[in-house]
Design an enzyme around this catalytic site. Structure first.
Site, PDB file in Angstrom:
ATOM      1  N   ARG A  80       0.854  -1.160   0.263  1.00  0.00           N
ATOM      2  CA  ARG A  80       0.049  -0.197   0.117  1.00  0.00           C
ATOM      3  C   ARG A  80       0.549   1.271  -0.175  1.00  0.00           C
ATOM      4  O   ARG A  80       1.086   1.967  -0.716  1.00  0.00           O
ATOM      5  CB  ARG A  80      -0.829  -0.033   1.379  1.00  0.00           C
ATOM      6  N   ASP A 123      -3.465   4.369   4.594  1.00  0.00           N
ATOM      7  CA  ASP A 123      -2.374   4.498   3.063  1.00  0.00           C
ATOM      8  C   ASP A 123      -3.358   4.212   1.829  1.00  0.00           C
ATOM      9  O   ASP A 123      -2.224   3.138   2.043  1.00  0.00           O
ATOM     10  CB  ASP A 123      -1.871   3.687   4.053  1.00  0.00           C
ATOM     11  N   ASP A 124      -4.284   3.209   2.392  1.00  0.00           N
ATOM     12  CA  ASP A 124      -5.033   3.248   1.317  1.00  0.00           C
ATOM     13  C   ASP A 124      -6.404   5.058   0.432  1.00  0.00           C
ATOM     14  O   ASP A 124      -7.352   4.435  -0.377  1.00  0.00           O
ATOM     15  CB  ASP A 124      -6.321   2.299   1.219  1.00  0.00           C
ATOM     16  N   ASP A 167     -10.955   8.338  15.062  1.00  0.00           N
ATOM     17  CA  ASP A 167     -11.907   9.041  14.798  1.00  0.00           C
ATOM     18  C   ASP A 167     -13.152   9.756  14.935  1.00  0.00           C
ATOM     19  O   ASP A 167     -13.244  10.736  15.386  1.00  0.00           O
ATOM     20  CB  ASP A 167     -11.939   8.698  12.796  1.00  0.00           C
ATOM     21  N   HIS A 197     -13.238   3.114   1.322  1.00  0.00           N
ATOM     22  CA  HIS A 197     -13.973   2.286   0.125  1.00  0.00           C
ATOM     23  C   HIS A 197     -14.724   1.939   1.094  1.00  0.00           C
ATOM     24  O   HIS A 197     -15.822   0.483   0.564  1.00  0.00           O
ATOM     25  CB  HIS A 197     -12.369   0.850   1.096  1.00  0.00           C
TER      26      HIS A 197
END
Length: 339
Positions: free
Chosen positions: A94, A166-167, A255, A279
């Protein structure tokens, strides 16, 4: 290189929110201009009649100077602390993809927070911060990593803190255009919610009592941004070990904890922006023409398919399943490895 040329839409109601403030600044500047002209003309008349005008030090500054001081300096990409959360097992997959694509345009102000030291990355000049946090995806590990990111930002001289995973692909041009629309000295928390309603949590109080709280939070999977002023105000609940302590009180991850501090503790509303993407949503539904205007994009499995944007390019889906290479070549066609 694609130039957005003002095409990035205003996120939520941010434009209405600050329109009144900008109008007020304009009226004040106009008043200063008229007052300065009046003083100058009045002083000239007094001098002609033999009466000395008031000392210059008592006069207001020229309107041109007042107007010059009112706006903040133009926001630049290097004014943004881009905080990337990753883990050691993804350095070669990634993270390698991100280094090859968008991080190549933001290297000096992207900070890679990871749980594994990497001499190779450091030798290449990347900003690598080894957090000392556990590598799992537990609430404690996530809180530890976010606390490290937050501390790293406060120690910098940057004007904005933007967290991504990291995506995520970060479109630097769209990011600057979006954040520049806010007052740079305001309390701003902007991102995209993963839920269609505020989350409900039970905050642990003294005496082992709990109280129910509801608030919006911007999902870390799509990325979110905080202005420096607001980030500083979070300090009583986020500095040092306090971020993890706050997370434990609501039994929610990193978060969500940011949203709790901002909305519940500080009373600042999250700005919902449709330009951030994770995603968790169906990325294949994004309009192709709008893709270059998005701030963040992501990818991941969706059933037996890859959940990524539909983007034609010189790379096949087998060569570029995330479509990040194709997107990067669209935005930066002079990249050396672009066909």
């Amino acid at each position: 290189m694609i130039v957005l040329d003002g095409l990035v839409p205003i996120c939520g109601a941010m434009k209405k929110r600050w329109l009144a403030r900008r109008l007020l600044l304009f009226i004040l500047a106009l008043f200063v201009l008229l007052y300065a002209n009046f003083e100058r003309d009045g002083g000239d008349r007094l001098s002609v009649s033999g009466i000395s005008p008031a000392p210059a030090a008592r006069r207001p500054p020229p309107a041109s100077e007042a107007l010059r001081r009112t706006p903040q300096a133009e926001l630049r990409l290097e004014d943004i602390f881009i905080s990337l959360k990753t883990t050691g097992r993804f350095h070669g997959t990634r993270l390698a993809l991100l280094l090859e694509t968008w991080i190549s345009t933001t290297k000096s102000h992207t900070f890679i927070f990871t749980d594994k030291d990497d001499d190779h990355l450091k030798a290449q000049g990347y900003n690598v911060v080894v957090t000392g946090c556990r590598s799992d995806h537990s609430q404690q590990a996530l809180g530890c990593k976010m606390a490290a990111e937050y501390e790293g930002f406060l120690a910098s001289d940057k004007r904005w803190f933007c967290h991504v995973d990291d995506d995520n692909y970060v479109n630097g041009q769209a990011l600057v255009a979006t954040l520049a629309d806010f007052p740079q000295d305001g309390d701003v928390y902007v991102g995209k919610a993963s839920l269609d309603k505020p989350i409900t949590a039970h905050e642990l109080m003294e005496g082992n009592q709990t109280r129910q709280v509801k608030f919006w939070f911007a999902t870390g999977g799509a990325g979110f941004c905080l202005s420096r002023r607001l980030a500083h105000k979070m300090s009583p609940w986020a500095r040092g070990p306090r971020f993890q302590e706050t997370s434990a009180k609501i039994s929610l991850p990193d978060d969500c904890t940011v949203g709790f501090i901002v909305e519940v503790r500080l009373g600042v509303s999250m700005v919902h922006c449709p330009l951030f993407h994770s995603h968790l949503e169906n990325l294949m539904l994004l309009d192709r023409a709008s893709i270059p205007r998005q701030v963040t994009l992501s990818y991941g499995p969706l059933g037996d398919k890859m959940n990524s944007v539909e983007l034609k390019g010189s790379f096949s889906k087998e060569e570029d399943p995330s479509r990040f290479k194709s997107l990067h070549c669209l935005l930066y066609p002079l990249t050396r490895w672009c066909p």
